[in-house]
Design a protein around this motif. Structure first.
Motif, mmCIF file in Angstrom:
data_model
loop_
_atom_site.group_PDB
_atom_site.id
_atom_site.type_symbol
_atom_site.label_atom_id
_atom_site.label_comp_id
_atom_site.label_asym_id
_atom_site.label_seq_id
_atom_site.Cartn_x
_atom_site.Cartn_y
_atom_site.Cartn_z
ATOM 1 N N VAL A 18 11.047 24.917 38.639
ATOM 2 C CA VAL A 18 10.132 26.064 38.558
ATOM 3 C C VAL A 18 10.314 26.810 37.238
ATOM 4 O O VAL A 18 9.331 27.168 36.579
ATOM 5 N N TYR A 19 11.549 27.020 36.820
ATOM 6 C CA TYR A 19 11.776 27.730 35.560
ATOM 7 C C TYR A 19 11.246 26.913 34.381
ATOM 8 O O TYR A 19 10.640 27.451 33.456
ATOM 9 N N GLY A 20 11.458 25.592 34.425
ATOM 10 C CA GLY A 20 10.926 24.729 33.365
ATOM 11 C C GLY A 20 9.406 24.786 33.299
ATOM 12 O O GLY A 20 8.825 24.880 32.211
ATOM 13 N N LEU A 21 8.747 24.728 34.455
ATOM 14 C CA LEU A 21 7.282 24.833 34.487
ATOM 15 C C LEU A 21 6.812 26.198 33.994
ATOM 16 O O LEU A 21 5.809 26.306 33.273
ATOM 17 N N HIS A 22 7.560 27.229 34.374
ATOM 18 C CA HIS A 22 7.216 28.577 33.907
ATOM 19 C C HIS A 22 7.328 28.661 32.380
ATOM 20 O O HIS A 22 6.443 29.209 31.718
ATOM 21 N N LEU A 23 8.401 28.118 31.825
ATOM 22 C CA LEU A 23 8.561 28.162 30.368
ATOM 23 C C LEU A 23 7.487 27.338 29.666
ATOM 24 O O LEU A 23 7.010 27.716 28.588
ATOM 25 N N PHE A 24 7.092 26.229 30.276
ATOM 26 C CA PHE A 24 5.991 25.435 29.708
ATOM 27 C C PHE A 24 4.717 26.276 29.676
ATOM 28 O O PHE A 24 4.011 26.308 28.662
ATOM 29 N N ASP A 25 4.414 26.948 30.776
ATOM 30 C CA ASP A 25 3.242 27.834 30.843
ATOM 31 C C ASP A 25 3.357 28.933 29.788
ATOM 32 O O ASP A 25 2.421 29.197 29.037
ATOM 33 N N GLU A 26 4.519 29.542 29.717
ATOM 34 C CA GLU A 26 4.757 30.647 28.784
ATOM 35 C C GLU A 26 4.647 30.190 27.334
ATOM 36 O O GLU A 26 4.194 30.936 26.467
ATOM 37 N N GLY A 27 5.076 28.976 27.067
ATOM 38 C CA GLY A 27 5.080 28.487 25.685
ATOM 39 C C GLY A 27 3.782 27.873 25.219
ATOM 40 O O GLY A 27 3.575 27.722 24.011
ATOM 41 N N THR A 28 2.874 27.524 26.158
ATOM 42 C CA THR A 28 1.661 26.814 25.740
ATOM 43 C C THR A 28 0.358 27.548 26.049
ATOM 44 O O THR A 28 -0.608 27.399 25.306
ATOM 45 N N PHE A 29 0.289 28.311 27.123
ATOM 46 C CA PHE A 29 -0.956 28.976 27.507
ATOM 47 C C PHE A 29 -1.381 29.984 26.442
ATOM 48 O O PHE A 29 -0.560 30.766 25.959
ATOM 49 N N ALA A 30 -2.621 29.960 26.056
ATOM 50 C CA ALA A 30 -3.201 30.911 25.088
ATOM 51 C C ALA A 30 -2.412 30.972 23.784
ATOM 52 O O ALA A 30 -2.250 32.031 23.191
ATOM 53 N N GLY A 31 -1.889 29.819 23.351
ATOM 54 C CA GLY A 31 -1.135 29.787 22.101
ATOM 55 C C GLY A 31 0.329 30.149 22.249
ATOM 56 O O GLY A 31 1.061 30.193 21.271
ATOM 57 N N GLY A 32 0.766 30.448 23.449
ATOM 58 C CA GLY A 32 2.164 30.776 23.701
ATOM 59 C C GLY A 32 2.412 32.274 23.700
ATOM 60 O O GLY A 32 1.621 33.060 23.176
ATOM 61 N N LEU A 33 3.514 32.649 24.319
ATOM 62 C CA LEU A 33 3.844 34.063 24.474
ATOM 63 C C LEU A 33 4.040 34.777 23.129
ATOM 64 O O LEU A 33 3.609 35.914 22.965
ATOM 65 N N ALA A 34 4.668 34.099 22.175
ATOM 66 C CA ALA A 34 4.898 34.746 20.877
ATOM 67 C C ALA A 34 3.573 35.088 20.203
ATOM 68 O O ALA A 34 3.381 36.215 19.737
ATOM 69 N N HIS A 35 2.671 34.129 20.186
ATOM 70 C CA HIS A 35 1.349 34.354 19.577
ATOM 71 C C HIS A 35 0.587 35.447 20.328
ATOM 72 O O HIS A 35 0.035 36.374 19.722
ATOM 73 N N TRP A 36 0.551 35.335 21.647
ATOM 74 C CA TRP A 36 -0.180 36.296 22.472
ATOM 75 C C TRP A 36 0.390 37.712 22.300
ATOM 76 O O TRP A 36 -0.368 38.675 22.133
ATOM 77 N N SER A 37 1.711 37.841 22.327
ATOM 78 C CA SER A 37 2.347 39.160 22.190
ATOM 79 C C SER A 37 2.021 39.796 20.853
ATOM 80 O O SER A 37 1.721 40.995 20.781
ATOM 81 N N THR A 38 2.082 39.002 19.797
ATOM 82 C CA THR A 38 1.781 39.519 18.469
ATOM 83 C C THR A 38 0.320 39.957 18.385
ATOM 84 O O THR A 38 0.013 40.988 17.788
ATOM 85 N N GLU A 39 -0.577 39.208 19.017
ATOM 86 C CA GLU A 39 -1.986 39.623 19.059
ATOM 87 C C GLU A 39 -2.166 40.957 19.782
ATOM 88 O O GLU A 39 -3.074 41.711 19.465
ATOM 89 N N GLY A 41 -0.054 43.324 19.652
ATOM 90 C CA GLY A 41 0.563 44.380 18.847
ATOM 91 C C GLY A 41 2.068 44.472 18.986
ATOM 92 O O GLY A 41 2.710 45.299 18.360
ATOM 93 N N PHE A 42 2.669 43.598 19.817
ATOM 94 C CA PHE A 42 4.122 43.588 19.975
ATOM 95 C C PHE A 42 4.675 42.433 19.167
ATOM 96 O O PHE A 42 4.344 41.274 19.405
ATOM 97 N N TYR A 43 5.523 42.731 18.205
ATOM 98 C CA TYR A 43 6.061 41.721 17.306
ATOM 99 C C TYR A 43 7.038 40.820 18.056
ATOM 100 O O TYR A 43 8.064 41.268 18.560
ATOM 101 N N PHE A 44 6.698 39.530 18.146
ATOM 102 C CA PHE A 44 7.524 38.572 18.868
ATOM 103 C C PHE A 44 7.269 37.210 18.243
ATOM 104 O O PHE A 44 6.145 36.705 18.274
ATOM 105 N N THR A 45 8.296 36.619 17.654
ATOM 106 C CA THR A 45 8.111 35.353 16.956
ATOM 107 C C THR A 45 8.427 34.175 17.871
ATOM 108 O O THR A 45 9.092 34.324 18.890
ATOM 109 N N ILE A 46 7.970 33.008 17.461
ATOM 110 C CA ILE A 46 8.278 31.784 18.190
ATOM 111 C C ILE A 46 9.792 31.538 18.172
ATOM 112 O O ILE A 46 10.363 31.032 19.137
ATOM 113 N N GLU A 47 10.448 31.941 17.076
ATOM 114 C CA GLU A 47 11.903 31.787 16.995
ATOM 115 C C GLU A 47 12.595 32.649 18.053
ATOM 116 O O GLU A 47 13.550 32.194 18.690
#
Length: 162
Positions: A18-39, A41-47
């Motif tokens: 479940v955690y692996g599937l969640h991270l896959f969702d988090e990392g790929t949906f809508a460009g990934g969490l880092a991309h989405w967060s930055t859009e 206004g919250f600074y969050f890099t892929i690193e």
């Protein structure tokens, strides 16, 4: 531990899946969490995302392996459940706050939260109250989001996108 609980303990390996599937969702949906967060206004890099989640998935896999082998106690699954619950709540909260579906919100709601609730119900019935409370507190203390914010504050790192 009271083995007479009418609720069976979830198999430890389910948490890693479940955690692996969640991270896959988090990392790929809508460009990934880092991309989405930055859009948003919250600074969050892929690193940032890779480091935090590489550590998290390794810890979850090791923990569930050790619980499955009876090296670590079952209450560790309750700690992981609290972590999953907070993770799901955070995704849902920021989705509502920014009125945009956060990567990870769907898997948090449909996978992580039901598993966490199942395990928390099991733990509440099967574990001694002090053990259950300790497991809940450890799960809350291991949630990454507050640690990320604390590190940013302590080191004067960027919170908001330019």
């Amino acid at each position: 531990m009271d083995e007479r609980s009418p609720i069976t303990r979830p198999a430890p390996w389910i948490f890693a899946v479940v955690y692996g599937l969640h991270l896959f969702d988090e990392g790929t949906f809508a460009g990934g969490l880092a991309h989405w967060s930055t859009e948003q206004g919250f600074y969050f890099t892929i690193e940032n995302w890779l480091v935090a989640n590489a550590i998290s998935i390794c810890l979850v896999v090791v923990a569930v392996y050790l619980v499955a082998r009876d090296t670590w106690p079952s209450w560790v699954l309750v700690s992981i459940s609290v972590h999953l619950t907070l993770h799901a709540i955070a995704h849902l909260g920021v989705s509502v706050w920014w009125w945009s579906l956060s990567p990870g919100a769907i898997s948090g709601l449909l996978l992580a939260l039901p598993l966490a609730i199942w395990c928390l119900c099991w733990g509440r019935r099967a574990l001694e109250p002090r053990t259950f409370v300790r497991a809940v507190l450890i799960g809350a203390a291991t949630f990454q989001a507050p640690w990320d914010l604390l590190v940013r504050l302590l080191f004067g790192l960027q919170f908001w996108s330019s």
